[in-house]
Design a protein around this motif. Sequence first.
Motif, short mmCIF file in Angstrom:
data_model
loop_
_atom_site.label_atom_id
_atom_site.label_comp_id
_atom_site.label_asym_id
_atom_site.label_seq_id
_atom_site.Cartn_x
_atom_site.Cartn_y
_atom_site.Cartn_z
N TYR A 30 -11.58 -1.96 -7.84
CA TYR A 30 -10.78 -1.50 -6.72
C TYR A 30 -9.33 -1.85 -7.00
O TYR A 30 -9.02 -2.63 -7.90
N SER A 31 -8.44 -1.27 -6.25
CA SER A 31 -7.01 -1.56 -6.38
C SER A 31 -6.68 -2.81 -5.59
O SER A 31 -7.07 -2.94 -4.44
N THR A 32 -5.97 -3.75 -6.20
CA THR A 32 -5.56 -4.93 -5.45
C THR A 32 -4.39 -4.60 -4.55
O THR A 32 -4.29 -5.12 -3.44
N VAL A 33 -3.50 -3.72 -5.03
CA VAL A 33 -2.41 -3.19 -4.21
C VAL A 33 -2.32 -1.71 -4.53
O VAL A 33 -2.37 -1.32 -5.70
N ARG A 34 -2.19 -0.90 -3.50
CA ARG A 34 -2.00 0.53 -3.71
C ARG A 34 -0.74 0.94 -2.98
O ARG A 34 -0.66 0.84 -1.77
N ARG A 35 0.25 1.34 -3.77
CA ARG A 35 1.52 1.83 -3.21
C ARG A 35 1.36 3.33 -3.02
O ARG A 35 0.98 4.04 -3.94
N VAL A 36 1.65 3.79 -1.82
CA VAL A 36 1.55 5.21 -1.49
C VAL A 36 2.91 5.64 -0.97
O VAL A 36 3.27 5.35 0.16
N GLY A 37 3.67 6.28 -1.81
CA GLY A 37 5.04 6.64 -1.44
C GLY A 37 5.95 5.44 -1.57
O GLY A 37 5.54 4.35 -1.97
N PRO A 38 7.22 5.61 -1.22
CA PRO A 38 8.19 4.54 -1.45
C PRO A 38 8.06 3.35 -0.50
O PRO A 38 8.43 2.24 -0.87
N ASP A 39 7.54 3.57 0.71
CA ASP A 39 7.57 2.52 1.72
C ASP A 39 6.22 2.12 2.28
O ASP A 39 6.17 1.36 3.24
N ARG A 40 5.14 2.62 1.74
CA ARG A 40 3.83 2.32 2.32
C ARG A 40 2.88 1.86 1.23
O ARG A 40 2.91 2.34 0.11
N GLY A 41 2.02 0.91 1.61
CA GLY A 41 1.04 0.42 0.65
C GLY A 41 -0.07 -0.32 1.36
O GLY A 41 -0.02 -0.57 2.58
N TYR A 42 -1.08 -0.68 0.59
CA TYR A 42 -2.26 -1.37 1.10
C TYR A 42 -2.60 -2.51 0.14
O TYR A 42 -2.64 -2.32 -1.06
N LEU A 43 -2.84 -3.67 0.71
CA LEU A 43 -3.22 -4.86 -0.06
C LEU A 43 -4.69 -5.12 0.20
O LEU A 43 -5.10 -5.33 1.35
#
Length: 135
Positions: A30-43
């Motif tokens: 799985y992704s430990t951090v997923r950046r989606v676009g310049p200002d949004r992400g999921y940890l």
Amino acid sequence: MTAAGPAGPRPGDGSRCSSTVYRMSADHPYSTVRRVGPDRGYLSGVLPYRPDGTLAEEPEEAIDAVLATMRARLEAAGFTLADVVKATVFLTDMGWLPALNRAWAAAFDEPRPARSAVEVRALPRGARIEVEAIL
């Protein structure tokens, strides 16, 4: 951590989503951090690992370890703790809540992220705390 490139179309809206994925190693499916676009992400969920790779078990040390790991993973993906807008904390003992609140207040400036704390029966690897976040 390694990064992977752009993702395909976002389901449902027909737009394209620029995505960068950060993984700790190949054994994490799985992704430990997923950046989606310049200002949004999921940890993804963070466990209380000490620098030597062992799990911290006492409340204050474990909470500090989770926050330090969050900080490091976020910074590797170009975020900071200030970018956290919502966090979910999983605890195996709600008796840890006062220690969590003290550490949280010290780690996050105003406005602090929204947060939920949920008691669970068990966590991966026998951890007593896990935190995930939306950025």
